[in-house]
Design a protein around this motif. Structure first.
Motif, PDB file in Angstrom:
ATOM      1  N   SER A 150      -3.320  -4.893  -5.732  1.00 53.06           N
ATOM      2  CA  SER A 150      -4.515  -5.670  -6.098  1.00 53.06           C
ATOM      3  C   SER A 150      -4.522  -7.036  -5.427  1.00 53.06           C
ATOM      4  O   SER A 150      -5.588  -7.575  -5.139  1.00 53.06           O
ATOM      5  CB  SER A 150      -4.626  -5.805  -7.618  1.00 53.06           C
ATOM      6  OG  SER A 150      -3.456  -6.381  -8.157  1.00 53.06           O
ATOM      7  N   SER A 151      -3.364  -7.578  -5.115  1.00 55.56           N
ATOM      8  CA  SER A 151      -3.277  -8.905  -4.493  1.00 55.56           C
ATOM      9  C   SER A 151      -3.789  -8.933  -3.060  1.00 55.56           C
ATOM     10  O   SER A 151      -4.078 -10.008  -2.526  1.00 55.56           O
ATOM     11  CB  SER A 151      -1.832  -9.404  -4.527  1.00 55.56           C
ATOM     12  OG  SER A 151      -0.992  -8.528  -3.791  1.00 55.56           O
ATOM     13  N   VAL A 152      -3.926  -7.762  -2.417  1.00 56.10           N
ATOM     14  CA  VAL A 152      -4.362  -7.730  -1.013  1.00 56.10           C
ATOM     15  C   VAL A 152      -5.630  -6.909  -0.799  1.00 56.10           C
ATOM     16  O   VAL A 152      -6.023  -6.681   0.346  1.00 56.10           O
ATOM     17  CB  VAL A 152      -3.240  -7.215  -0.080  1.00 56.10           C
ATOM     18  CG1 VAL A 152      -2.035  -8.127  -0.107  1.00 56.10           C
ATOM     19  CG2 VAL A 152      -2.869  -5.779  -0.407  1.00 56.10           C
ATOM     20  N   ARG A 153      -6.265  -6.468  -1.861  1.00 52.68           N
ATOM     21  CA  ARG A 153      -7.483  -5.667  -1.695  1.00 52.68           C
ATOM     22  C   ARG A 153      -8.550  -6.487  -0.982  1.00 52.68           C
ATOM     23  O   ARG A 153      -8.686  -7.681  -1.196  1.00 52.68           O
ATOM     24  CB  ARG A 153      -7.988  -5.167  -3.041  1.00 52.68           C
ATOM     25  CG  ARG A 153      -7.081  -4.077  -3.581  1.00 52.68           C
ATOM     26  CD  ARG A 153      -7.575  -3.434  -4.838  1.00 52.68           C
ATOM     27  NE  ARG A 153      -6.525  -2.549  -5.358  1.00 52.68           N
ATOM     28  CZ  ARG A 153      -6.222  -2.426  -6.635  1.00 52.68           C
ATOM     29  NH1 ARG A 153      -6.903  -3.083  -7.554  1.00 52.68           N
ATOM     30  NH2 ARG A 153      -5.243  -1.630  -7.001  1.00 52.68           N
ATOM     31  N   GLY A 154      -9.295  -5.816  -0.114  1.00 50.22           N
ATOM     32  CA  GLY A 154     -10.341  -6.481   0.649  1.00 50.22           C
ATOM     33  C   GLY A 154      -9.843  -7.096   1.946  1.00 50.22           C
ATOM     34  O   GLY A 154     -10.613  -7.732   2.657  1.00 50.22           O
ATOM     35  N   ARG A 155      -8.588  -6.874   2.298  1.00 49.95           N
ATOM     36  CA  ARG A 155      -8.021  -7.458   3.519  1.00 49.95           C
ATOM     37  C   ARG A 155      -7.777  -6.425   4.616  1.00 49.95           C
ATOM     38  O   ARG A 155      -7.113  -6.706   5.607  1.00 49.95           O
ATOM     39  CB  ARG A 155      -6.718  -8.193   3.203  1.00 49.95           C
ATOM     40  CG  ARG A 155      -6.967  -9.426   2.352  1.00 49.95           C
ATOM     41  CD  ARG A 155      -5.724 -10.177   1.951  1.00 49.95           C
ATOM     42  NE  ARG A 155      -4.737 -10.346   2.992  1.00 49.95           N
ATOM     43  CZ  ARG A 155      -3.509 -10.818   2.758  1.00 49.95           C
ATOM     44  NH1 ARG A 155      -3.147 -11.159   1.538  1.00 49.95           N
ATOM     45  NH2 ARG A 155      -2.650 -10.948   3.748  1.00 49.95           N
TER      46      ARG A 155
ATOM     47  N   GLY B 220       0.824  -1.196   0.000  1.00 51.38           N
ATOM     48  CA  GLY B 220       0.000   0.000   0.000  1.00 51.38           C
ATOM     49  C   GLY B 220       0.859   1.247   0.000  1.00 51.38           C
ATOM     50  O   GLY B 220       2.048   1.201   0.340  1.00 51.38           O
ATOM     51  N   VAL B 221       0.231   2.347  -0.400  1.00 52.49           N
ATOM     52  CA  VAL B 221       0.936   3.627  -0.444  1.00 52.49           C
ATOM     53  C   VAL B 221      -0.060   4.760  -0.243  1.00 52.49           C
ATOM     54  O   VAL B 221      -1.252   4.621  -0.579  1.00 52.49           O
ATOM     55  CB  VAL B 221       1.692   3.801  -1.788  1.00 52.49           C
ATOM     56  CG1 VAL B 221       0.729   3.888  -2.966  1.00 52.49           C
ATOM     57  CG2 VAL B 221       2.607   5.019  -1.764  1.00 52.49           C
TER      58      VAL B 221
END
Length: 150
Positions: free
Chosen positions: A92-97, A65-66
């Motif tokens: 995008s690999s960690v969205r929703g976490r 993230g940034v």
């Protein structure tokens, strides 16, 4: 566990990749190797300014993230400071976490630590999911923002 730190020049490639990895970003960013010099110059300007912080969120060594936080003194509100959050992205690999919520929470805590009375941000009107996200975190659309592209 997510950790936060000030970005370094070595992070710039991953940051630009995240900025370009969404519907709006892919139309306005240029993620290529090597990165356009404009990103390097912008990073240098941000990192040399004591009132700007480019912050990355990390899971271990991976940047996930940034966000950029700008601290601005104002004469309004009795000469107080405010923080503006810009360029918030999660990989995008960690969205929703919950990474985005933690990023914003970190920025709010940082603004409090710097003595700010207000945290503000803008988000594109097309980003309806982002509007709901920020509202869930307590932000309110109290003003109508305007921009002039140059």
């Amino acid at each position: 566990m997510v950790t936060f730190r000030i970005a370094t020049a070595n992070d710039l490639d991953q940051i630009v990749q995240m900025l370009a990895d969404d519907e709006l970003g892919k139309t306005r960013e240029r993620y290529e190797t090597p990165l356009p010099e404009s990103y390097v110059k912008a990073f240098e300007a941000i990192s040399s300014d004591q009132n700007n912080e480019l912050v990355v969120a990390c899971l271990g060594e991976e940047i996930v993230g940034v966000q950029q936080i700008t601290f601005t003194p104002y004469l309004t509100h009795q000469g107080s400071w405010r923080a503006t959050i810009e360029g918030v992205r999660t990989a995008s690999s960690v969205r929703g976490r919950g990474i985005g919520s933690q990023l914003i929470g970190w920025a709010i805590d940082r603004a409090k630590a710097r003595g700010c009375h207000l945290v503000q941000l803008t988000t594109d009107k097309k980003r309806e999911d982002a509007h709901r996200f920020y509202e869930r975190l307590g932000f309110q659309a109290t003003h109508e923002g305007m921009k002039l592209k140059l």
